[in-house]
Design a protein around this motif. Structure first.
Motif, PDB file in Angstrom:
ATOM      1  N   ILE A   1       0.866  -1.179   0.000  1.00 51.76           N
ATOM      2  CA  ILE A   1       0.000   0.000   0.000  1.00 51.76           C
ATOM      3  C   ILE A   1       0.900   1.224   0.000  1.00 51.76           C
ATOM      4  N   LEU A   2       1.060   1.811  -1.157  1.00 52.16           N
ATOM      5  CA  LEU A   2       1.953   2.954  -1.276  1.00 52.16           C
ATOM      6  C   LEU A   2       1.198   4.105  -1.923  1.00 52.16           C
ATOM      7  N   GLU A   3       1.007   5.146  -1.161  1.00 54.14           N
ATOM      8  CA  GLU A   3       0.347   6.345  -1.670  1.00 54.14           C
ATOM      9  C   GLU A   3       1.336   7.115  -2.541  1.00 54.14           C
ATOM     10  N   LYS A   4       0.893   8.224  -3.117  1.00 55.07           N
ATOM     11  CA  LYS A   4       1.780   9.071  -3.909  1.00 55.07           C
ATOM     12  C   LYS A   4       2.756   9.834  -3.020  1.00 55.07           C
ATOM     13  N   LYS A   5       2.335  10.029  -1.741  1.00 54.69           N
ATOM     14  CA  LYS A   5       3.167  10.761  -0.785  1.00 54.69           C
ATOM     15  C   LYS A   5       3.415   9.899   0.438  1.00 54.69           C
ATOM     16  N   CYS A   6       4.526  10.156   1.073  1.00 56.25           N
ATOM     17  CA  CYS A   6       4.826   9.522   2.365  1.00 56.25           C
ATOM     18  C   CYS A   6       3.878  10.134   3.392  1.00 56.25           C
ATOM     19  N   SER A   7       3.177   9.311   4.139  1.00 55.03           N
ATOM     20  CA  SER A   7       2.207   9.810   5.128  1.00 55.03           C
ATOM     21  C   SER A   7       2.859  10.524   6.305  1.00 55.03           C
ATOM     22  N   VAL A   8       4.149  10.295   6.522  1.00 51.50           N
ATOM     23  CA  VAL A   8       4.831  10.929   7.644  1.00 51.50           C
ATOM     24  C   VAL A   8       5.292  12.328   7.276  1.00 51.50           C
ATOM     25  N   CYS A   9       6.068  12.459   6.185  1.00 52.98           N
ATOM     26  CA  CYS A   9       6.632  13.771   5.835  1.00 52.98           C
ATOM     27  C   CYS A   9       5.802  14.530   4.799  1.00 52.98           C
ATOM     28  N   GLN A  10       4.837  13.854   4.185  1.00 52.76           N
ATOM     29  CA  GLN A  10       3.958  14.448   3.175  1.00 52.76           C
ATOM     30  C   GLN A  10       4.693  14.839   1.888  1.00 52.76           C
ATOM     31  N   GLU A  11       5.879  14.264   1.652  1.00 51.22           N
ATOM     32  CA  GLU A  11       6.632  14.509   0.420  1.00 51.22           C
ATOM     33  C   GLU A  11       6.308  13.405  -0.578  1.00 51.22           C
ATOM     34  N   GLU A  12       6.259  13.756  -1.853  1.00 50.04           N
ATOM     35  CA  GLU A  12       6.034  12.748  -2.884  1.00 50.04           C
ATOM     36  C   GLU A  12       7.263  11.871  -3.038  1.00 50.04           C
ATOM     37  N   TYR A  13       7.019  10.602  -3.394  1.00 48.82           N
ATOM     38  CA  TYR A  13       8.126   9.692  -3.646  1.00 48.82           C
ATOM     39  C   TYR A  13       8.768  10.067  -4.965  1.00 48.82           C
ATOM     40  N   GLU A  14      10.080   9.908  -5.032  1.00 48.57           N
ATOM     41  CA  GLU A  14      10.805  10.246  -6.251  1.00 48.57           C
ATOM     42  C   GLU A  14      11.729   9.106  -6.656  1.00 48.57           C
ATOM     43  N   GLY A  15      11.821   8.895  -7.946  1.00 44.16           N
ATOM     44  CA  GLY A  15      12.801   7.988  -8.541  1.00 44.16           C
ATOM     45  C   GLY A  15      13.026   6.697  -7.806  1.00 44.16           C
ATOM     46  N   ASP A  16      14.202   6.569  -7.220  1.00 41.41           N
ATOM     47  CA  ASP A  16      14.604   5.327  -6.585  1.00 41.41           C
ATOM     48  C   ASP A  16      14.717   5.494  -5.066  1.00 41.41           C
ATOM     49  N   ASP A  17      13.754   6.192  -4.448  1.00 40.51           N
ATOM     50  CA  ASP A  17      13.753   6.387  -2.997  1.00 40.51           C
ATOM     51  C   ASP A  17      13.760   5.044  -2.269  1.00 40.51           C
ATOM     52  N   GLU A  18      14.401   5.016  -1.103  1.00 38.97           N
ATOM     53  CA  GLU A  18      14.317   3.840  -0.247  1.00 38.97           C
ATOM     54  C   GLU A  18      13.030   3.925   0.547  1.00 38.97           C
ATOM     55  N   VAL A  19      12.272   2.841   0.525  1.00 39.22           N
ATOM     56  CA  VAL A  19      10.974   2.796   1.178  1.00 39.22           C
ATOM     57  C   VAL A  19      10.983   1.690   2.219  1.00 39.22           C
ATOM     58  N   GLY A  20      10.413   1.981   3.384  1.00 40.00           N
ATOM     59  CA  GLY A  20      10.253   0.978   4.423  1.00 40.00           C
ATOM     60  C   GLY A  20       8.814   0.516   4.463  1.00 40.00           C
TER      61      GLY A  20
END
Length: 132
Positions: A78-97
């Protein structure tokens, strides 16, 4: 006698129930900022977060590109367009937990969050049950 009358009055105010702890309650509404700070110092801090080694056990680390591929194969992510913590959009090859519940966040954001609180920021499930 006066004490009994006061207790009876308090009982009616509390919905008919006797409140034997009413003398212990604090009225923080009328406290100054300095008094509240002093109270906070007296009470102390209770951490509801996880330790670093516990955080490592409940986060699965991925690159954003890998998560997108997993989603296309119907694997629960379940991955939104933005990180729910920092409210920044994901970009390129971000590391995701990714947590056990399936929600994903920037790795640094979710580590910070879990150090503060042992709950998923989205669905409030505990990623790691506390051991007694």
């Amino acid at each position: 006698m006066l004490l009994q009358v006061l207790m009876l009055q308090n009982g009616f105010v509390m919905g008919g129930r006797m409140d034997r702890f009413s003398a212990w309650r604090l009225d923080i509404d009328d406290m100054s900022y300095e008094q509240l700070l002093e109270l906070g110092d007296k009470i102390g801090h209770v951490s509801t977060g996880l330790k670093e080694d516990e955080i490592a056990h409940c986060i699965r680390k991925f690159k954003l590109s890998v998560l997108n591929e997993l989603s296309s194969h119907n694997i629960k992510v379940i991955l939104e367009k933005k990180c729910s913590v920092c409210q920044e959009e994901y970009e390129g090859d971000d590391e995701v937990g990714k947590l056990e519940c399936g929600h994903g966040f920037h790795i640094q954001c979710i580590k910070q969050w879990l150090a503060y609180k042992n709950k998923c920021p989205v669905c409030k499930t505990e990623p790691l049950a506390r051991r007694s």
